[in-house]
Design a protein around this motif. Sequence first.
Motif, PDB file in Angstrom:
ATOM      1  N   ILE A   1       0.361   5.836   8.794  1.00  0.00           N
ATOM      2  CA  ILE A   1       1.795   5.858   9.098  1.00  0.00           C
ATOM      3  C   ILE A   1       2.595   5.300   7.929  1.00  0.00           C
ATOM      4  O   ILE A   1       3.682   5.790   7.598  1.00  0.00           O
ATOM      5  CB  ILE A   1       2.081   5.068  10.393  1.00  0.00           C
ATOM      6  CG1 ILE A   1       1.348   5.711  11.581  1.00  0.00           C
ATOM      7  CG2 ILE A   1       3.577   5.019  10.670  1.00  0.00           C
ATOM      8  CD1 ILE A   1       1.490   4.950  12.877  1.00  0.00           C
ATOM      9  N   GLY A   2       2.063   4.267   7.283  1.00  0.00           N
ATOM     10  CA  GLY A   2       2.740   3.706   6.118  1.00  0.00           C
ATOM     11  C   GLY A   2       2.865   4.724   5.000  1.00  0.00           C
ATOM     12  O   GLY A   2       3.896   4.783   4.313  1.00  0.00           O
ATOM     13  N   PHE A   3       1.842   5.543   4.802  1.00  0.00           N
ATOM     14  CA  PHE A   3       1.907   6.591   3.783  1.00  0.00           C
ATOM     15  C   PHE A   3       2.990   7.604   4.131  1.00  0.00           C
ATOM     16  O   PHE A   3       3.748   8.042   3.251  1.00  0.00           O
ATOM     17  CB  PHE A   3       0.548   7.287   3.661  1.00  0.00           C
ATOM     18  CG  PHE A   3       0.481   8.320   2.571  1.00  0.00           C
ATOM     19  CD1 PHE A   3       0.322   7.941   1.249  1.00  0.00           C
ATOM     20  CD2 PHE A   3       0.580   9.666   2.863  1.00  0.00           C
ATOM     21  CE1 PHE A   3       0.265   8.887   0.234  1.00  0.00           C
ATOM     22  CE2 PHE A   3       0.529  10.619   1.862  1.00  0.00           C
ATOM     23  CZ  PHE A   3       0.363  10.227   0.537  1.00  0.00           C
ATOM     24  N   CYS A   4       3.085   7.970   5.401  1.00  0.00           N
ATOM     25  CA  CYS A   4       4.146   8.890   5.839  1.00  0.00           C
ATOM     26  C   CYS A   4       5.525   8.290   5.581  1.00  0.00           C
ATOM     27  O   CYS A   4       6.446   8.985   5.121  1.00  0.00           O
ATOM     28  CB  CYS A   4       3.979   9.213   7.321  1.00  0.00           C
ATOM     29  SG  CYS A   4       2.487  10.148   7.724  1.00  0.00           S
ATOM     30  N   ALA A   5       5.682   6.994   5.870  1.00  0.00           N
ATOM     31  CA  ALA A   5       6.954   6.327   5.602  1.00  0.00           C
ATOM     32  C   ALA A   5       7.270   6.339   4.116  1.00  0.00           C
ATOM     33  O   ALA A   5       8.420   6.490   3.708  1.00  0.00           O
ATOM     34  CB  ALA A   5       6.915   4.885   6.121  1.00  0.00           C
ATOM     35  N   GLY A   6       6.238   6.201   3.294  1.00  0.00           N
ATOM     36  CA  GLY A   6       6.440   6.230   1.851  1.00  0.00           C
ATOM     37  C   GLY A   6       6.903   7.587   1.359  1.00  0.00           C
ATOM     38  O   GLY A   6       7.738   7.681   0.450  1.00  0.00           O
ATOM     39  N   ILE A   7       6.370   8.655   1.942  1.00  0.00           N
ATOM     40  CA  ILE A   7       6.805  10.010   1.586  1.00  0.00           C
ATOM     41  C   ILE A   7       8.287  10.185   1.899  1.00  0.00           C
ATOM     42  O   ILE A   7       9.056  10.720   1.095  1.00  0.00           O
ATOM     43  CB  ILE A   7       5.968  11.066   2.333  1.00  0.00           C
ATOM     44  CG1 ILE A   7       4.502  11.017   1.888  1.00  0.00           C
ATOM     45  CG2 ILE A   7       6.548  12.461   2.123  1.00  0.00           C
ATOM     46  CD1 ILE A   7       4.284  11.412   0.454  1.00  0.00           C
ATOM     47  N   VAL A   8       8.697   9.728   3.078  1.00  0.00           N
ATOM     48  CA  VAL A   8      10.110   9.836   3.458  1.00  0.00           C
ATOM     49  C   VAL A   8      10.979   8.995   2.525  1.00  0.00           C
ATOM     50  O   VAL A   8      12.058   9.421   2.098  1.00  0.00           O
ATOM     51  CB  VAL A   8      10.314   9.406   4.924  1.00  0.00           C
ATOM     52  CG1 VAL A   8      11.788   9.486   5.307  1.00  0.00           C
ATOM     53  CG2 VAL A   8       9.487  10.279   5.863  1.00  0.00           C
TER      54      VAL A   8
ATOM     55  N   LEU B   1       0.825  -1.202   0.000  1.00  0.00           N
ATOM     56  CA  LEU B   1       0.000   0.000   0.000  1.00  0.00           C
ATOM     57  C   LEU B   1       0.862   1.256   0.000  1.00  0.00           C
ATOM     58  O   LEU B   1       0.563   2.240  -0.690  1.00  0.00           O
ATOM     59  CB  LEU B   1      -0.927  -0.011   1.216  1.00  0.00           C
ATOM     60  CG  LEU B   1      -1.862   1.187   1.384  1.00  0.00           C
ATOM     61  CD1 LEU B   1      -2.740   1.365   0.154  1.00  0.00           C
ATOM     62  CD2 LEU B   1      -2.715   1.023   2.641  1.00  0.00           C
ATOM     63  N   MET B   2       1.945   1.241   0.755  1.00  0.00           N
ATOM     64  CA  MET B   2       2.862   2.374   0.782  1.00  0.00           C
ATOM     65  C   MET B   2       3.429   2.648  -0.605  1.00  0.00           C
ATOM     66  O   MET B   2       3.442   3.787  -1.091  1.00  0.00           O
ATOM     67  CB  MET B   2       4.003   2.095   1.764  1.00  0.00           C
ATOM     68  CG  MET B   2       5.073   3.164   1.793  1.00  0.00           C
ATOM     69  SD  MET B   2       6.584   2.660   2.675  1.00  0.00           S
ATOM     70  CE  MET B   2       7.372   1.627   1.423  1.00  0.00           C
ATOM     71  N   ALA B   3       3.907   1.598  -1.271  1.00  0.00           N
ATOM     72  CA  ALA B   3       4.544   1.765  -2.573  1.00  0.00           C
ATOM     73  C   ALA B   3       3.568   2.270  -3.624  1.00  0.00           C
ATOM     74  O   ALA B   3       3.887   3.190  -4.401  1.00  0.00           O
ATOM     75  CB  ALA B   3       5.163   0.438  -3.013  1.00  0.00           C
ATOM     76  N   ILE B   4       2.371   1.702  -3.652  1.00  0.00           N
ATOM     77  CA  ILE B   4       1.405   2.073  -4.686  1.00  0.00           C
ATOM     78  C   ILE B   4       0.813   3.462  -4.432  1.00  0.00           C
ATOM     79  O   ILE B   4       0.697   4.279  -5.362  1.00  0.00           O
ATOM     80  CB  ILE B   4       0.285   1.020  -4.776  1.00  0.00           C
ATOM     81  CG1 ILE B   4       0.856  -0.312  -5.267  1.00  0.00           C
ATOM     82  CG2 ILE B   4      -0.832   1.507  -5.696  1.00  0.00           C
ATOM     83  CD1 ILE B   4       1.517  -0.245  -6.627  1.00  0.00           C
ATOM     84  N   SER B   5       0.440   3.768  -3.207  1.00  0.00           N
ATOM     85  CA  SER B   5      -0.183   5.068  -2.926  1.00  0.00           C
ATOM     86  C   SER B   5       0.800   6.204  -3.163  1.00  0.00           C
ATOM     87  O   SER B   5       0.459   7.226  -3.794  1.00  0.00           O
ATOM     88  CB  SER B   5      -0.720   5.106  -1.492  1.00  0.00           C
ATOM     89  OG  SER B   5       0.314   4.904  -0.547  1.00  0.00           O
ATOM     90  N   VAL B   6       2.022   6.068  -2.681  1.00  0.00           N
ATOM     91  CA  VAL B   6       3.017   7.123  -2.879  1.00  0.00           C
ATOM     92  C   VAL B   6       3.471   7.172  -4.335  1.00  0.00           C
ATOM     93  O   VAL B   6       3.697   8.259  -4.892  1.00  0.00           O
ATOM     94  CB  VAL B   6       4.213   6.930  -1.927  1.00  0.00           C
ATOM     95  CG1 VAL B   6       5.316   7.937  -2.224  1.00  0.00           C
ATOM     96  CG2 VAL B   6       3.760   7.071  -0.484  1.00  0.00           C
ATOM     97  N   GLY B   7       3.597   6.019  -4.981  1.00  0.00           N
ATOM     98  CA  GLY B   7       3.931   6.007  -6.399  1.00  0.00           C
ATOM     99  C   GLY B   7       2.872   6.719  -7.221  1.00  0.00           C
ATOM    100  O   GLY B   7       3.193   7.459  -8.171  1.00  0.00           O
ATOM    101  N   TRP B   8       1.614   6.511  -6.890  1.00  0.00           N
ATOM    102  CA  TRP B   8       0.516   7.195  -7.581  1.00  0.00           C
ATOM    103  C   TRP B   8       0.586   8.702  -7.348  1.00  0.00           C
ATOM    104  O   TRP B   8       0.374   9.497  -8.261  1.00  0.00           O
ATOM    105  CB  TRP B   8      -0.824   6.641  -7.104  1.00  0.00           C
ATOM    106  CG  TRP B   8      -2.013   7.200  -7.827  1.00  0.00           C
ATOM    107  CD1 TRP B   8      -2.107   7.479  -9.158  1.00  0.00           C
ATOM    108  CD2 TRP B   8      -3.275   7.529  -7.255  1.00  0.00           C
ATOM    109  NE1 TRP B   8      -3.344   7.967  -9.467  1.00  0.00           N
ATOM    110  CE2 TRP B   8      -4.097   8.006  -8.316  1.00  0.00           C
ATOM    111  CE3 TRP B   8      -3.805   7.455  -5.965  1.00  0.00           C
ATOM    112  CZ2 TRP B   8      -5.411   8.413  -8.108  1.00  0.00           C
ATOM    113  CZ3 TRP B   8      -5.115   7.862  -5.760  1.00  0.00           C
ATOM    114  CH2 TRP B   8      -5.913   8.339  -6.819  1.00  0.00           C
ATOM    115  N   MET B   9       0.890   9.096  -6.115  1.00  0.00           N
ATOM    116  CA  MET B   9       1.028  10.511  -5.810  1.00  0.00           C
ATOM    117  C   MET B   9       2.132  11.158  -6.648  1.00  0.00           C
ATOM    118  O   MET B   9       1.953  12.252  -7.218  1.00  0.00           O
ATOM    119  CB  MET B   9       1.322  10.683  -4.318  1.00  0.00           C
ATOM    120  CG  MET B   9       1.400  12.133  -3.844  1.00  0.00           C
ATOM    121  SD  MET B   9       3.045  12.869  -4.021  1.00  0.00           S
ATOM    122  CE  MET B   9       3.964  11.890  -2.837  1.00  0.00           C
ATOM    123  N   LEU B  10       3.284  10.476  -6.751  1.00  0.00           N
ATOM    124  CA  LEU B  10       4.386  11.006  -7.559  1.00  0.00           C
ATOM    125  C   LEU B  10       4.000  11.074  -9.030  1.00  0.00           C
ATOM    126  O   LEU B  10       4.372  12.020  -9.742  1.00  0.00           O
ATOM    127  CB  LEU B  10       5.626  10.135  -7.378  1.00  0.00           C
ATOM    128  CG  LEU B  10       6.263  10.104  -5.986  1.00  0.00           C
ATOM    129  CD1 LEU B  10       7.489   9.198  -5.999  1.00  0.00           C
ATOM    130  CD2 LEU B  10       6.643  11.497  -5.518  1.00  0.00           C
TER     131      LEU B  10
END
Length: 324
Positions: free
Chosen positions: A220-227, A70-79
Amino acid sequence: MRLSGKLGQEQIVFALAVLLCLVFSVTLPGFLTGNNILNLLRSVSILGILGIAMGIVVIGRGIDLSLVSLMAISVGWMLNMAGSGMPLPMALMLALGFSLLVGAINGWLVAYAEIPAIFATLAMGTLIYGFGRYFLIDLEVAYLQGSAEVLSWIGQGSLLGVPVPIYAFALICALGHLFLRYAVAGRYLRAVGDNLAAARITGLPARPVIVQQYVISALIGFCAGIVTAAAVSSMNTRLALSTYVYDVILVVVLGGIGLSGGRGGIRNVIVGTLLIGVLLNGMTILNIQYTLQSVIKGSLLLLAIVADSLLNPRDEQTAQQGDI
């Protein structure tokens, strides 16, 4: 029953971390330098943040195998959205909303559909990766570009000589501790993890509490993905297919948070992260192969569990609660 004066797994793991520090400081030149210590902490800060997310779920007697996916896909989509010209605030809100929605679905599957957490989150992790790669992200790697470039300071900047990811880890540790220790919702989560049946009998909103813990994990996982994305200027969606989630579980269990739920706290995650950080840093300096590193990490985990079982034997009821 645990007797006072006996060592717990947290103390054992902390002692192992100190011992490793002493050994590496004697045998590895430059290990105790300020730059190396900062690099050590920076390298495990993201793992520690994810450990906080996983730790909160495990304290609630759950597990979240979809966390890294979920971290990889959500942050990847944001980018991807930001790189295509979308304003960063809108891209962040959409991706965060997506992450929280998936977390809520995870919680619903576990709490209301009563699917075992290990199966629900494993299936969700696979589903999210496939959905994200087919519908949301064109390329395997999403790069930090466009309006998202302003995020680079979060992963690559420093404040008073300390890398920002370390501050991020410290902040999330503090918030997690305050939540579990002082928030009513945090106390409910621990009570549900300790004894679900008793929590229901006493009138606690057990099902909403379970949903809540998966939403918090997603946040929290989304925050970790941003970092993560800010640190390396990209997000590789293949991270979802890696064994990284098991490293996160290793940090949590190694630190002393019991898989039977209701036991442990943020301090346990910090201790587990510290040991893994010292171990990985030393093995990197020694240029030890990755496969051998896995053997060493697994052996230390087994040693910590065996030592805790010998020093703090469980009674029959506790042992049954820990059965899978």
